[in-house]
Scaffold this motif. Structure first.
Motif, short mmCIF file in Angstrom:
data_model
loop_
_atom_site.label_atom_id
_atom_site.label_comp_id
_atom_site.label_asym_id
_atom_site.label_seq_id
_atom_site.Cartn_x
_atom_site.Cartn_y
_atom_site.Cartn_z
N GLU A 191 -47.48 -56.56 18.68
CA GLU A 191 -49.08 -56.47 18.00
C GLU A 191 -49.96 -57.61 18.05
OE1 GLU A 191 -47.59 -54.88 14.05
OE2 GLU A 191 -47.54 -52.77 14.80
N LEU A 192 -49.29 -58.83 17.94
CA LEU A 192 -50.28 -60.06 18.09
C LEU A 192 -50.75 -60.12 19.47
CD1 LEU A 192 -51.22 -62.58 16.29
CD2 LEU A 192 -49.18 -63.45 17.36
N VAL A 193 -49.70 -59.73 20.64
CA VAL A 193 -50.28 -59.90 21.91
C VAL A 193 -51.23 -58.90 22.15
CG1 VAL A 193 -49.45 -59.58 24.24
CG2 VAL A 193 -48.02 -60.92 22.48
N LEU A 194 -51.01 -57.78 21.68
CA LEU A 194 -52.11 -56.60 21.92
C LEU A 194 -53.37 -57.14 21.09
CD1 LEU A 194 -52.40 -53.82 22.99
CD2 LEU A 194 -51.96 -52.85 20.66
N LYS A 195 -53.58 -57.63 20.11
CA LYS A 195 -54.87 -58.30 19.53
C LYS A 195 -55.38 -59.11 20.29
CE LYS A 195 -53.64 -57.23 14.55
NZ LYS A 195 -53.42 -57.82 13.36
N ALA A 220 -51.53 -54.93 31.58
CA ALA A 220 -50.94 -55.56 30.81
C ALA A 220 -50.99 -54.99 29.42
CB ALA A 220 -51.61 -57.02 30.72
N ASN A 221 -52.22 -54.61 29.04
CA ASN A 221 -52.43 -53.75 27.98
C ASN A 221 -51.57 -52.32 27.63
OD1 ASN A 221 -54.24 -54.02 25.49
ND2 ASN A 221 -56.04 -53.96 26.90
N ALA A 222 -51.48 -51.71 28.93
CA ALA A 222 -50.53 -50.51 28.84
C ALA A 222 -49.03 -50.89 28.67
CB ALA A 222 -50.92 -49.90 30.27
N ASN A 223 -48.54 -51.98 29.20
CA ASN A 223 -47.25 -52.35 29.13
C ASN A 223 -46.96 -52.75 27.74
OD1 ASN A 223 -46.64 -51.98 32.01
ND2 ASN A 223 -46.97 -54.24 32.44
N VAL A 224 -47.84 -53.28 26.89
CA VAL A 224 -47.67 -53.70 25.73
C VAL A 224 -47.71 -52.52 24.58
CG1 VAL A 224 -48.70 -55.30 23.78
CG2 VAL A 224 -48.67 -56.34 26.10
N ARG A 225 -48.63 -51.75 24.95
CA ARG A 225 -48.54 -50.48 24.48
C ARG A 225 -47.31 -49.67 24.36
NH1 ARG A 225 -53.52 -49.80 21.89
NH2 ARG A 225 -55.34 -51.01 22.98
N LYS A 226 -46.78 -49.51 25.61
CA LYS A 226 -45.59 -48.82 25.88
C LYS A 226 -44.51 -49.43 25.21
CE LYS A 226 -46.63 -46.76 30.18
NZ LYS A 226 -46.33 -46.91 31.79
N ARG A 227 -44.33 -51.08 24.99
CA ARG A 227 -43.31 -51.70 24.40
C ARG A 227 -43.46 -51.28 22.86
NH1 ARG A 227 -43.67 -56.64 27.40
NH2 ARG A 227 -45.40 -56.93 26.39
N ILE A 228 -44.79 -51.26 22.30
CA ILE A 228 -44.92 -50.87 20.99
C ILE A 228 -44.25 -49.68 20.75
CG2 ILE A 228 -46.60 -50.51 19.21
CD1 ILE A 228 -48.05 -52.92 20.05
N GLU A 229 -44.62 -48.69 21.49
CA GLU A 229 -44.11 -47.23 21.25
C GLU A 229 -42.65 -47.23 21.27
OE1 GLU A 229 -45.55 -44.45 23.71
OE2 GLU A 229 -47.71 -45.03 23.85
N TYR A 230 -42.00 -48.05 22.10
CA TYR A 230 -40.68 -47.90 22.33
C TYR A 230 -40.05 -48.64 21.04
CZ TYR A 230 -35.79 -49.35 23.63
OH TYR A 230 -34.59 -49.81 23.74
N ILE A 231 -40.42 -49.94 20.70
CA ILE A 231 -39.95 -50.48 19.41
C ILE A 231 -40.16 -49.71 18.19
CG2 ILE A 231 -40.05 -52.41 18.10
CD1 ILE A 231 -40.95 -54.05 20.79
N SER A 232 -41.41 -49.12 18.08
CA SER A 232 -41.37 -48.21 16.80
C SER A 232 -40.52 -47.03 16.78
CB SER A 232 -43.02 -47.70 17.01
OG SER A 232 -43.61 -48.77 16.77
N ALA A 233 -40.12 -46.52 18.22
CA ALA A 233 -39.24 -45.41 18.19
C ALA A 233 -37.93 -45.77 17.50
CB ALA A 233 -39.39 -44.57 19.52
N GLU A 234 -37.49 -46.95 18.18
CA GLU A 234 -36.15 -47.56 17.90
C GLU A 234 -36.13 -47.88 16.42
OE1 GLU A 234 -33.15 -48.19 19.92
OE2 GLU A 234 -34.42 -46.60 20.67
N LEU A 235 -37.18 -48.29 15.84
CA LEU A 235 -37.29 -48.65 14.24
C LEU A 235 -36.91 -47.17 13.63
CD1 LEU A 235 -39.90 -51.45 13.99
CD2 LEU A 235 -37.44 -51.56 13.13
N LYS A 236 -37.66 -46.19 14.03
CA LYS A 236 -37.40 -45.14 13.21
C LYS A 236 -35.98 -44.46 13.39
CE LYS A 236 -42.21 -43.55 13.53
NZ LYS A 236 -43.10 -42.46 14.34
N ARG A 237 -35.73 -44.70 14.60
CA ARG A 237 -34.27 -44.07 14.77
C ARG A 237 -33.03 -44.98 14.09
NH1 ARG A 237 -29.89 -45.85 17.27
NH2 ARG A 237 -30.88 -47.78 18.21
N ILE A 238 -33.49 -46.27 14.22
CA ILE A 238 -32.55 -47.07 13.09
C ILE A 238 -32.50 -47.03 11.42
CG2 ILE A 238 -32.04 -49.48 12.38
CD1 ILE A 238 -32.70 -50.35 15.44
N ASP A 239 -33.73 -46.74 11.27
CA ASP A 239 -34.01 -46.28 9.82
C ASP A 239 -33.29 -45.09 9.54
OD1 ASP A 239 -35.31 -48.63 9.19
OD2 ASP A 239 -37.42 -47.73 9.61
N ALA A 240 -33.39 -44.12 10.39
CA ALA A 240 -32.79 -42.74 10.24
C ALA A 240 -31.13 -42.73 9.90
CB ALA A 240 -33.20 -41.72 11.19
#
Length: 108
Positions: free
Chosen positions: A24-28, A55-75
């Protein structure tokens, strides 16, 4: 007591949370750049020039992936916690039942 599986999930969650913050910091930082700015990506020991939009698209995809993984782990963690609670309750009921049986034997 925390199971090894649960401990591993907590460690993964911590790792992904840190990575999410970094991305998120990189995206900013990328959002602050002009459209014609030079962006470089570190690949091994080499800096490779990269298009800002890519670069923007790659970082956004990484953020989506990490967010999905966090939701999966939380569940998973929530499910594990629920299972632990139900087993704890069952064990407490068994202990109470055993105590009442022992108390009945002591009276006899």
């Amino acid at each position: 007591m925390i199971s090894p599986k649960s401990r591993k999930n907590h460690q993964l969650r911590k790792k992904y949370t840190i990575q999410l913050g970094e991305n998120e910091l990189v995206l900013k930082e990328l959002d602050l750049l002009e459209d014609d700015a030079n962006v470089y990506k570190l690949i091994g020991p080499v800096l490779v020039k990269q298009d800002l939009a890519e670069a923007n698209a790659n970082v956004r995809k990484r953020i989506e992936y990490i967010s999905a993984e966090l939701k999966r782990i939380d569940a998973t963690l929530q499910d594990n916690e629920g299972q632990q609670n139900s087993k704890r309750e069952a064990m407490m009921k068994l202990q109470q039942r055993l105590q009442s049986i022992q108390a009945g034997k002591a009276k006899a």
